[in-house]
Design an enzyme around this catalytic site. Structure first.
Site, PDB file in Angstrom:
ATOM      1  N   LYS A 207     -50.091  20.031 -14.628  1.00 23.11           N
ATOM      2  CA  LYS A 207     -50.751  19.026 -14.244  1.00 23.11           C
ATOM      3  C   LYS A 207     -51.771  19.170 -13.363  1.00 23.11           C
ATOM      4  O   LYS A 207     -52.898  19.342 -14.039  1.00 23.11           O
ATOM      5  CB  LYS A 207     -49.845  17.864 -13.310  1.00 23.11           C
ATOM      6  N   GLU A 213     -45.724  29.146 -10.246  1.00 22.93           N
ATOM      7  CA  GLU A 213     -44.811  29.880 -11.476  1.00 22.93           C
ATOM      8  C   GLU A 213     -45.470  29.892 -12.731  1.00 22.93           C
ATOM      9  O   GLU A 213     -45.636  31.076 -13.532  1.00 22.93           O
ATOM     10  CB  GLU A 213     -43.537  28.787 -11.673  1.00 22.93           C
ATOM     11  N   GLY A 268     -45.701  13.907 -12.462  1.00 21.46           N
ATOM     12  CA  GLY A 268     -45.524  14.890 -12.834  1.00 21.46           C
ATOM     13  C   GLY A 268     -44.058  14.890 -13.460  1.00 21.46           C
ATOM     14  O   GLY A 268     -44.024  15.433 -14.680  1.00 21.46           O
ATOM     15  N   ARG A 269     -42.694  13.984 -13.651  1.00 20.41           N
ATOM     16  CA  ARG A 269     -42.083  13.709 -13.619  1.00 20.41           C
ATOM     17  C   ARG A 269     -41.491  13.225 -14.468  1.00 20.41           C
ATOM     18  O   ARG A 269     -40.308  11.822 -14.659  1.00 20.41           O
ATOM     19  CB  ARG A 269     -40.433  13.507 -12.258  1.00 20.41           C
ATOM     20  N   GLU A 354     -36.464  14.142  -7.083  1.00 21.18           N
ATOM     21  CA  GLU A 354     -37.286  14.025  -6.408  1.00 21.18           C
ATOM     22  C   GLU A 354     -38.080  12.965  -6.456  1.00 21.18           C
ATOM     23  O   GLU A 354     -38.875  13.122  -5.880  1.00 21.18           O
ATOM     24  CB  GLU A 354     -38.760  15.313  -7.366  1.00 21.18           C
ATOM     25  N   HIS A 385     -12.555  19.757 -18.621  1.00 20.60           N
ATOM     26  CA  HIS A 385     -12.226  20.480 -18.852  1.00 20.60           C
ATOM     27  C   HIS A 385     -12.224  21.795 -17.739  1.00 20.60           C
ATOM     28  O   HIS A 385     -12.355  23.346 -17.747  1.00 20.60           O
ATOM     29  CB  HIS A 385     -11.798  21.807 -20.068  1.00 20.60           C
ATOM     30  N   LYS A 505     -43.014  25.886  -0.633  1.00 20.85           N
ATOM     31  CA  LYS A 505     -44.365  26.388  -1.334  1.00 20.85           C
ATOM     32  C   LYS A 505     -44.977  27.565  -0.386  1.00 20.85           C
ATOM     33  O   LYS A 505     -45.843  28.569  -0.753  1.00 20.85           O
ATOM     34  CB  LYS A 505     -45.453  25.597  -1.718  1.00 20.85           C
TER      35      LYS A 505
HETATM   36  O1  F6P Z   1     -43.475  21.023  -6.754  1.00 22.64           O
HETATM   37  C1  F6P Z   1     -43.162  20.041  -7.748  1.00 22.64           C
HETATM   38  C2  F6P Z   1     -44.446  20.007  -9.024  1.00 22.64           C
HETATM   39  O2  F6P Z   1     -44.987  19.180  -8.087  1.00 22.64           O
HETATM   40  C3  F6P Z   1     -43.581  18.332  -9.467  1.00 22.64           C
HETATM   41  O3  F6P Z   1     -43.463  17.032  -8.901  1.00 22.64           O
HETATM   42  C4  F6P Z   1     -44.153  18.825 -10.944  1.00 22.64           C
HETATM   43  O4  F6P Z   1     -43.196  18.488 -11.550  1.00 22.64           O
HETATM   44  C5  F6P Z   1     -44.029  20.488 -10.494  1.00 22.64           C
HETATM   45  O5  F6P Z   1     -44.142  20.808  -9.290  1.00 22.64           O
HETATM   46  C6  F6P Z   1     -44.693  21.236 -11.487  1.00 22.64           C
HETATM   47  O6  F6P Z   1     -47.218  20.599 -11.151  1.00 22.64           O
HETATM   48  P1  F6P Z   1     -48.119  21.219 -12.660  1.00 22.64           P
HETATM   49  O7  F6P Z   1     -47.133  20.110 -13.891  1.00 22.64           O
HETATM   50  O8  F6P Z   1     -48.719  20.863 -11.519  1.00 22.64           O
HETATM   51  O9  F6P Z   1     -47.658  22.400 -12.054  1.00 22.64           O
END
Ligand code: F6P
Length: 538
Positions: A207, A213, A268-269, A354, A385, A505
């Site tokens: 987003k 990452e 995002g979620r 979240e 199990h 972060k």
């Molecule tokens: O760190 C949390 C977050 O902001 C989530 O809410 C989001 O889904 C994820 O990181 C990834 O964010 P992006 O789509 O901006 O890379």
């Protein structure tokens, strides 16, 4: 400061009622009402929801519905669907429901109908997905794309990977799908080790297009492609961006002509039905994807319009509030009896935790009650199990959501009947247990009797659908989205921000350069020692 929720008459009424309910056992509740199993169920958008095995009476339900009214649930739902900026801490509207609405619907943000843009992106996604599926979109060297790698994390990963696994039996099996999320290089290395770069398409899903990452993995993907294809011009044929941030996409080197956009009013979620769903669409095709959106939409409409006593997400959310705040549960186990839903609990963890893992109300007041429960789970029967022992006989109360389907995608008798026998048996065992007398009557030695007693009275709900189709999956995800919304409305928190991810972060950004230098360290003595150890041994 005391928060207003616990001061409400409806909350106090529930507290009083909960004290009376402490002595109630599901055995008795079922004995008192032979029709309980038929009455305490509701059906919507292809999902049958049996909540008869929750520890509730009609009085509980009335009290919970009164709480929903007192907390303004109806007005809050209307505000969301009306495009109001209910995500106040980020000054954003919350309109993921617009993403799955059909052509002709209207959702307005800041005076503008967003639906034309929603369908423009959907149409562009359809054209692109079709061209990958039919082989008309080819890689830089003219080879057909056979591998699609989604690079993203959190909401830009969990929805896509969950949906791909869930709908694998609808997917084009000629295409290979991989999902890279972790900044641990192992994830990228293992996902790409057997792929041919000439035949691989990367979907960089973020987003913000700034997530550490994802940007690190995207850079590695870029290097991996360039290393094999040796020409910058190859990027256009092997990279697609999915983002709200065109400037960052361009900076990364992806042509914005290869970008599928979405909007700041999609959290995002809550984004798996935005362009973030491109991998899903490539896998199952635009028509099946539309069926999934229609499933979401059917549940959205049910949530928006059904009276709360028959409103599946509202009831599910209220029962979660009841179990956490009045019966003392801390978690909800989500137990899908379908291997295709193996990543569904992981998806729900971000969605629920979240969203409602918050300690202050919308006006910044500290809460004095439990907010978002912990969601966790594994597919059945595997969990039986492993951790079910604790659910049956442990000291913690763990409400369970069982999810099951009447028909399997595989005719492999007797598997499916056994699977369903197990899910029904688990819910029955949890609710009714086995008394000491029943254990003795089986001839059990007295010393073993306490070990073999099942107290029962452990609440569960069962979601039963006919078959795991794209539409059912859509309805199921929307059900949980709106259950989470319902809980947030009662807790009076903002389910749509996530400030709690910021501190870690920022600290990681500070620590990263310290690991590879000999700079002075100014952390606590534990962190300093760990950094020194890493420096010495890396
Ligand atoms: O760190 C949390 C977050 O902001 C989530 O809410 C989001 O889904 C994820 O990181 C990834 O964010 P992006 O789509 O901006 O890379």
């Amino acid at each position: 400061m005391t928060s207003r929720l616990t001061e409400r008459a409806t909350w106090k009424a529930l507290e009083k009622h909960a004290t009376a309910m402490r002595g109630a056992h599901l055995r008795q509740l079922f004995a008192d009402d032979p029709k309980r199993g038929e009455r305490l169920a509701v059906e919507a958008a292809g999902l049958y929801y049996d909540y008869a095995k929750q520890r509730v009476t009609d009085e509980t339900l009335q009290a919970l519905l009164a709480l929903a009214d007192a907390c303004g649930l109806r007005a809050k739902i209307d505000a969301m669907f009306g495009g109001e900026k209910i995500n106040a801490t980020e000054n954003r509207a919350v309109l993921h429901v617009a993403l799955r609405a059909p052509k002709g619907a209207s959702f307005v943000v800041d005076g503008e109908d967003v639906m034309p843009s929603v369908h423009e992106v959907l149409d562009a996604m359809s054209r692109f997905a079709t061209s990958v599926r039919d082989g008309s979109f080819v890689g830089f060297s003219g080879k057909r794309i056979r591998n699609v790698v989604n690079v993203g994390i959190g909401g830009s990963d969990l929805g896509p990977v969950m949906a791909y696994r869930a709908l694998r039996s609808y997917a084009d099996r000629e295409l290979t799908f991989r999902f890279v999320s972790n900044v641990d290089g192992t994830d990228f290395a293992e996902a790409t080790r057997d792929l041919d770069p000439h035949e691989t398409l990367f979907l960089i899903a973020s987003k913000t297009f700034t997530t550490q990452e994802t940007m690190t993995n995207a850079a590695s993907a870029r290097a991996w492609v360039l290393n094999a294809l040796g020409d910058e011009a190859a990027i256009a044929k092997h990279f697609v961006a999915i983002s709200t941030n065109a400037a960052e996409v361009a900076k990364f080197g992806i042509d914005t002509a290869n970008m599928f956009g979405f909007w700041d009013w999609v959290g995002g979620r809550y984004s798996m039905t935005s362009a973030i769903g491109l991998s899903t669409m490539i896998a199952i095709g635009p028509e099946r994807y539309r069926e999934m959106l229609d499933g979401f939409h059917a549940m959205d409409e049910h949530y928006r319009t059904a009276p709360f006593e028959k409103n599946l997400p509202a009831l599910m959310g209220l029962l979660a509030v009841w179990n956490q705040n009045f019966l003392g549960a801390q978690t909800i186990a989500v137990l899908p009896y379908d291997q295709y839903l193996e990543r569904f609990p992981a998806y729900l963890q971000q969605l629920a935790m979240e969203s409602n893992g918050k300690g202050v109300t919308r006006d910044g007041t500290s809460v004095s009650y439990e907010t978002g429960p912990i969601y966790w789970g594994e597919p059945g029967t595997n969990g039986q199990h492993s951790f079910y022992q604790l659910i049956h006989q442990g000291t913690k109360l763990i409400p369970c959501d069982f999810v099951a389907f009447c028909r399997s995608h595989h005719t492999l008798p007797p598997h499916h009947d056994l699977l369903i026998a197990n899910v029904l048996a688990q819910a029955e065992a949890l609710a009714f247990g086995k008394t000491a007398d029943e254990v003795r009557a089986e001839g059990t030695a007295e010393a073993l009797v306490p070990h073999r007693v099942f107290e029962g009275n452990r609440p569960s709900a069962t979601i039963f659908a006919d078959e795991l189709t794209p539409a059912t999956l859509g309805a199921l995800v929307a059900l949980y989205e709106h259950s989470v919304f319902t809980q947030g409305a009662i807790f009076d928190v903002n389910p749509f921000d996530q400030w709690g991810v910021e501190l870690g972060k920022a600290l990681a950004k500070r620590i990263a350069p310290e690991l590879t230098s000999q700079s002075e360290l100014g952390h606590d003595s534990s962190t300093n020692t760990l950094i020194r150890r890493y420096r010495a041994r890396r």
